[in-house]
Design an enzyme around this catalytic site. Sequence first.
Site, PDB file in Angstrom:
ATOM      1  N   ASP A  50       0.839  -1.195   0.000  1.00  0.00           N
ATOM      2  CA  ASP A  50       0.000   0.000   0.000  1.00  0.00           C
ATOM      3  C   ASP A  50       0.878   1.250   0.000  1.00  0.00           C
ATOM      4  O   ASP A  50       1.750   1.409   0.846  1.00  0.00           O
ATOM      5  CB  ASP A  50      -0.913   0.005   1.224  1.00  0.00           C
ATOM      6  N   SER A  96      -7.094   4.402  -1.351  1.00  0.00           N
ATOM      7  CA  SER A  96      -6.983   2.942  -1.383  1.00  0.00           C
ATOM      8  C   SER A  96      -8.300   2.263  -1.728  1.00  0.00           C
ATOM      9  O   SER A  96      -8.311   1.198  -2.353  1.00  0.00           O
ATOM     10  CB  SER A  96      -6.467   2.424  -0.038  1.00  0.00           C
ATOM     11  N   ASP A 147     -10.105  -2.846   6.547  1.00  0.00           N
ATOM     12  CA  ASP A 147      -9.651  -1.618   5.906  1.00  0.00           C
ATOM     13  C   ASP A 147      -9.930  -1.685   4.401  1.00  0.00           C
ATOM     14  O   ASP A 147     -10.310  -2.730   3.859  1.00  0.00           O
ATOM     15  CB  ASP A 147      -8.167  -1.397   6.182  1.00  0.00           C
ATOM     16  N   GLU A 291      -1.448  -7.772   2.137  1.00  0.00           N
ATOM     17  CA  GLU A 291      -1.219  -6.322   2.116  1.00  0.00           C
ATOM     18  C   GLU A 291      -0.287  -5.888   3.227  1.00  0.00           C
ATOM     19  O   GLU A 291      -0.455  -6.272   4.385  1.00  0.00           O
ATOM     20  CB  GLU A 291      -2.544  -5.573   2.269  1.00  0.00           C
ATOM     21  N   ASP A 296       2.362   2.816   3.301  1.00  0.00           N
ATOM     22  CA  ASP A 296       1.521   3.987   3.084  1.00  0.00           C
ATOM     23  C   ASP A 296       1.412   4.840   4.331  1.00  0.00           C
ATOM     24  O   ASP A 296       1.580   6.067   4.281  1.00  0.00           O
ATOM     25  CB  ASP A 296       0.136   3.536   2.629  1.00  0.00           C
ATOM     26  N   ASP A 338      -1.198   0.042  -4.654  1.00  0.00           N
ATOM     27  CA  ASP A 338      -2.469   0.642  -5.056  1.00  0.00           C
ATOM     28  C   ASP A 338      -2.322   2.079  -5.524  1.00  0.00           C
ATOM     29  O   ASP A 338      -3.127   2.580  -6.308  1.00  0.00           O
ATOM     30  CB  ASP A 338      -3.500   0.544  -3.930  1.00  0.00           C
ATOM     31  N   HIS A 384      -1.241  11.247  -1.121  1.00  0.00           N
ATOM     32  CA  HIS A 384      -1.053  10.390  -2.286  1.00  0.00           C
ATOM     33  C   HIS A 384      -0.709  11.230  -3.510  1.00  0.00           C
ATOM     34  O   HIS A 384      -1.002  12.428  -3.562  1.00  0.00           O
ATOM     35  CB  HIS A 384      -2.337   9.598  -2.581  1.00  0.00           C
TER      36      HIS A 384
END
Length: 420
Positions: A50, A96, A147, A291, A296, A338, A384
Site C-alpha cells: 500500500d 486505497s 480496511d 497487504e 503507506d 495501489d 497520495h
Amino acid sequence: MTFRSSRWLLATVAAGAVAAAGLGLAHRITTADTGAANSEARNVILINGDGMAAAQREAARLYLAGLDGQLTMDELPYSGQLTTSPHDPTTPITDSAAAATAWATGEKTYNGAISVDVDGKPLPTLGAQAKAAGRATGLVTTAQVTDASPAAFFANTTDRSAQDEIARQYLEVSRPDVILGGGEDWWLPAGNAGAYPDQPAEDRSEASRGTKGDLVAEAEAKGYRYVSTAAQLQVAKGGRLLGLFGNEELFQQRPEGEGDVYAPPVSLATMTEKALSTLSTNRKGFFLLVEEEGIDEFAHENNGTRMLQALGELEKAVAVARTYAATHPDTLLVVTGDHECGGLTVEDTGTSDESGDGVSAEDGPFPIKGSGQSFNLDWTTSGHTGADVPVTAYGPLAEQFTGKHPNTHVHGVLAQVLTR
C-alpha cells in the site's frame, strides 16, 4: 532547510526486522525462470504494498539488497506499469478504496467507495466470485482486516469507514476462509474490550466501537477458529480462521521519534505462510490477498525509517509467496501497489534540499547495504500522488502484466482464473 536525521533510529532498525530480511532466498530467480507460464492457473496471490511505487521499491532495493542486488519482488520475470486515477468528481488522485475497487471489480469509482459504482450500486467482487467458483479465499494485512484494500474484495459499502458493516459482510455474505490482521475494535460492541484492551497507552483513541453485535462470537458460531496471538496462530490447524492481532493497525503510525512503532505481534510473512497452508487444501484452488499497510501509513508521516522497515517485511512476505509459487506451478503471483504516497524521490546525500521544509524536507541518510554509500529520501507531500505504480508477476498469465495499463487491468487478468 529542515533535515530530519534518522541516524538515531538506524541502528535499531538495522538490528531488527529490516536488516534481518537478509534476502538470502533458497530459490533465486533467473532469467530462464518464467514461473511455469504454460501451466493453467488455479491459485492467485495478489500482494499489495500500500502506497508503494517505483521510488519506494528503489529505496528498499538499496537499503535491503545493495547497489547490485535485487528484491524478490523485482526479480519476478514479468513487469509493467499501472495508472491509478479514480472516477472521482473532485480529484484525479486515488485513495486505497477506489484503487482496490478497480482491482476487485474492474470498474473505477469515487474515493471512499468499497466495490460500488459511481452511483453507489454494489458491484460483483473477485473474492465473492472466487468463492462462488468453489475456491478458498483469504486476506492477510497489517492494517485492520476491514480496511479499504481487503474490504474491496469481500464487501460492498458506499463508505470505507463502515468497518463493522464490512466485518458483518465477511461473515454473512462473502465468507473468506482466512482473515488475518488487525482491527479487533470493529468486531466488538463499544465497551466490550476483547483480547486487546481499550484505550491502550500507545494510543488512547483505540477502543471497541462496533455496532453489529459481538462479531467474534458470531464468527466462532459459524465455524471460524478465533486467534489473537502468534502462539495461537501457530497451532491453529484446518478450517476457517479469524485472527485479530491488535485494536487497529498492527503498528503506530507517527512521525519519527514521536511514538512511531512498527512491531506487529505477528509478522506479515508468518500470516502469509499460515494462510497459504490453510487455503491450499482446497482442490479447486484459492485466492489470497496480502497487504503491507505500513508503507503507506509511514509515508503519510514522511517517516522513511519505518517505511523502509515495512518494505522489508513486505519483501519477506513476497519471498514466502514466491517460494510457494515455485513449487506450485498453477499459482499466479502478482506484486504491486495501489498508489504512490509521499511524492518520494531517492536522492544523493550531497544534494541540497531544494524542495523546502516540513513535509517536503529530506529524510536520511540511509545506508546502502554492503557499501560505504548512503542515500536520502526527499518527500514532496504527505498525501497520495498520481504516479504510476510498478507491477511484477510470476506464473501462468504473468506475461499479461507487461506494458502499461489502467489499474482495472489487474481485475481482467485475475478474473480469468477466479471466475471460472
